[in-house]
Write an enzyme that holds these catalytic residues in place. Sequence first.
Site, mmCIF file in Angstrom:
data_model
loop_
_atom_site.group_PDB
_atom_site.id
_atom_site.type_symbol
_atom_site.label_atom_id
_atom_site.label_comp_id
_atom_site.label_asym_id
_atom_site.label_seq_id
_atom_site.Cartn_x
_atom_site.Cartn_y
_atom_site.Cartn_z
ATOM 1 N N CYS A 111 -100.243 -74.426 -8.281
ATOM 2 C CA CYS A 111 -100.816 -74.999 -9.462
ATOM 3 C C CYS A 111 -102.413 -75.187 -9.203
ATOM 4 O O CYS A 111 -102.450 -75.645 -8.453
ATOM 5 C CB CYS A 111 -99.335 -76.242 -8.634
ATOM 6 S SG CYS A 111 -98.627 -76.381 -8.310
ATOM 7 N N GLY A 115 -108.845 -74.499 -10.984
ATOM 8 C CA GLY A 115 -109.394 -73.095 -11.707
ATOM 9 C C GLY A 115 -110.295 -72.842 -9.975
ATOM 10 O O GLY A 115 -110.419 -71.011 -10.268
ATOM 11 N N LYS A 117 -109.529 -72.641 -6.522
ATOM 12 C CA LYS A 117 -108.437 -71.554 -5.379
ATOM 13 C C LYS A 117 -108.218 -70.004 -6.550
ATOM 14 O O LYS A 117 -107.976 -69.341 -5.572
ATOM 15 C CB LYS A 117 -107.005 -72.300 -5.048
ATOM 16 C CG LYS A 117 -107.868 -72.814 -4.361
ATOM 17 C CD LYS A 117 -106.982 -73.875 -3.743
ATOM 18 C CE LYS A 117 -107.029 -74.822 -2.748
ATOM 19 N NZ LYS A 117 -107.565 -76.439 -3.108
ATOM 20 N N GLU A 135 -100.448 -73.762 -14.764
ATOM 21 C CA GLU A 135 -100.925 -74.727 -14.574
ATOM 22 C C GLU A 135 -99.623 -75.253 -14.966
ATOM 23 O O GLU A 135 -99.388 -75.001 -16.830
ATOM 24 C CB GLU A 135 -102.345 -75.370 -14.679
ATOM 25 C CG GLU A 135 -102.205 -76.871 -15.175
ATOM 26 C CD GLU A 135 -101.972 -78.163 -13.094
ATOM 27 O OE1 GLU A 135 -101.599 -78.946 -13.591
ATOM 28 O OE2 GLU A 135 -102.685 -77.182 -12.776
ATOM 29 N N CYS A 232 -104.805 -81.038 0.528
ATOM 30 C CA CYS A 232 -105.283 -82.266 0.420
ATOM 31 C C CYS A 232 -105.898 -83.435 1.368
ATOM 32 O O CYS A 232 -106.104 -84.702 0.377
ATOM 33 C CB CYS A 232 -106.738 -81.699 -1.257
ATOM 34 S SG CYS A 232 -105.902 -82.990 -2.324
#
Length: 475
Positions: A111, A115, A117, A135, A232
């Site tokens: 996922c 971009g 990571k 993605e 997150c």
Amino acid sequence: MTLPEDFINYTKALTGNELWSIISRGLADEPPVSIRLNPFKCASGSPAESLSDGKVGWCDSGYYLNSRPNFTFDPLLHAGLYYVQEASSMFLDRVMRQYASDGPLTMLDLCAAPGGKSTVARAALPEGSLLVSNEPMRTRAQILAENMQKFGHEDVIVTNNYPRDFGKSRLMFDVILTDVPCSGEGMFRKDDMAISEWSVQNVEKCWRLQREIVSDVWQCLKPGGLLIYSTCTFNTKEDEENIRYITEELGAELLPVDIDDSWKITGSLLSGFDKPVYRFLPGLTRGEGIFMAVMRKNGERDANDTPRKDKKAKKDKQRNSKKETASCNRDWIKDPDRFDFVTSDNITAAIPKAWRDVYDAAAKSLKILSAGITIGESKGKDIIPAQALALSRALNKDTFAQAELNYAQAMSFLRKEAVTLPADTPRGYVLVEFNGVPLGFEKNIGNRANNLYPAEWKVKSSHVPDEYNEIIRTK
């Protein structure tokens, strides 16, 4: 900032009053600004002295800035010399260098948009490794493809697929990163939308979706392979409880990551779960709120393991080889013998031979947006050089005429406006540069030059500063 009452009550019960007080103050503060240099284009660079505010402890190429400049107006950002990324996400670099340093490896970032990571991973992977950066959402996948092309590494495939599609692809990976969709609690101070969309019901929806995503790709992870799980968000349902599910139900071993106490990274917040997990909390750590855990799949790793092939693999490769072209301006890239040149729909790409089999397998069942180096598009007898070629680290600059642009010209080029080249510039395709760094191509036809910068990438702001404000130094 007005936080949801349910979020406050849940998080306070999870952390205790003292830690919650630190988090709540941190959420009220301005988020730190940080960038990460691209080691393939800016190996000896550093932030401008007036902006530098120290290095990111867990990532050697990461730097804090003391203020937020307007990155849009820096040509070097568009050229891929650095990436604007919050510091906590750079912890992936630490993980990769500890556990994914023996290669070459094949890695999937499931996922990946926009971009950040993926560029961390590609920088940390051993040379010769392949990164498949995926993605599921189409519009976000286009942004991902743009950022990976700006990063400029040839050992990347960008795809637009759902997690379950990889199970059908028969591809196998040494490393899978699942930076899964989450309730976004760690991004509250950066994204007002995350606050408005948060609810207890959404947390319930997210942890179930996260388990589905991991389960869908688990079969694609080689025995002994690494699964890196990231969110997150703060809550333990999406974090520790999902890690417990992966270890107990799917079969994985949690791995510790070497950290420094000065970074103030928090461990598990789930009662009875004393395992190595890593949580970055605003107000405590210098970054946004993320959670990360590293697991090894049960079983022995086979260093010689390759993507699974069916009986038709050889025939498929022979059929695909018919698409290859000999007249594709091989000299536009360095070391062309390292690549196969494949043409489809008039677009020629240079695919590294080392992972051609993976490309062929992926092309059969996955939607590929870019792979290797896009060289150019054939129109009649002409090949128009691609923007991805201009930004690739494998570009052979000496095969093109070059024109250095000043700052005003560079911004005009990035806005896809007409840029007048020097009178002595040869006709044909010209590589335009800023501070010696490639930005893209123009076609000089004598009385004018056609700007070949992609329309979908162009800077849309009508305002441009009069002077260049240096953000990074390249020497």
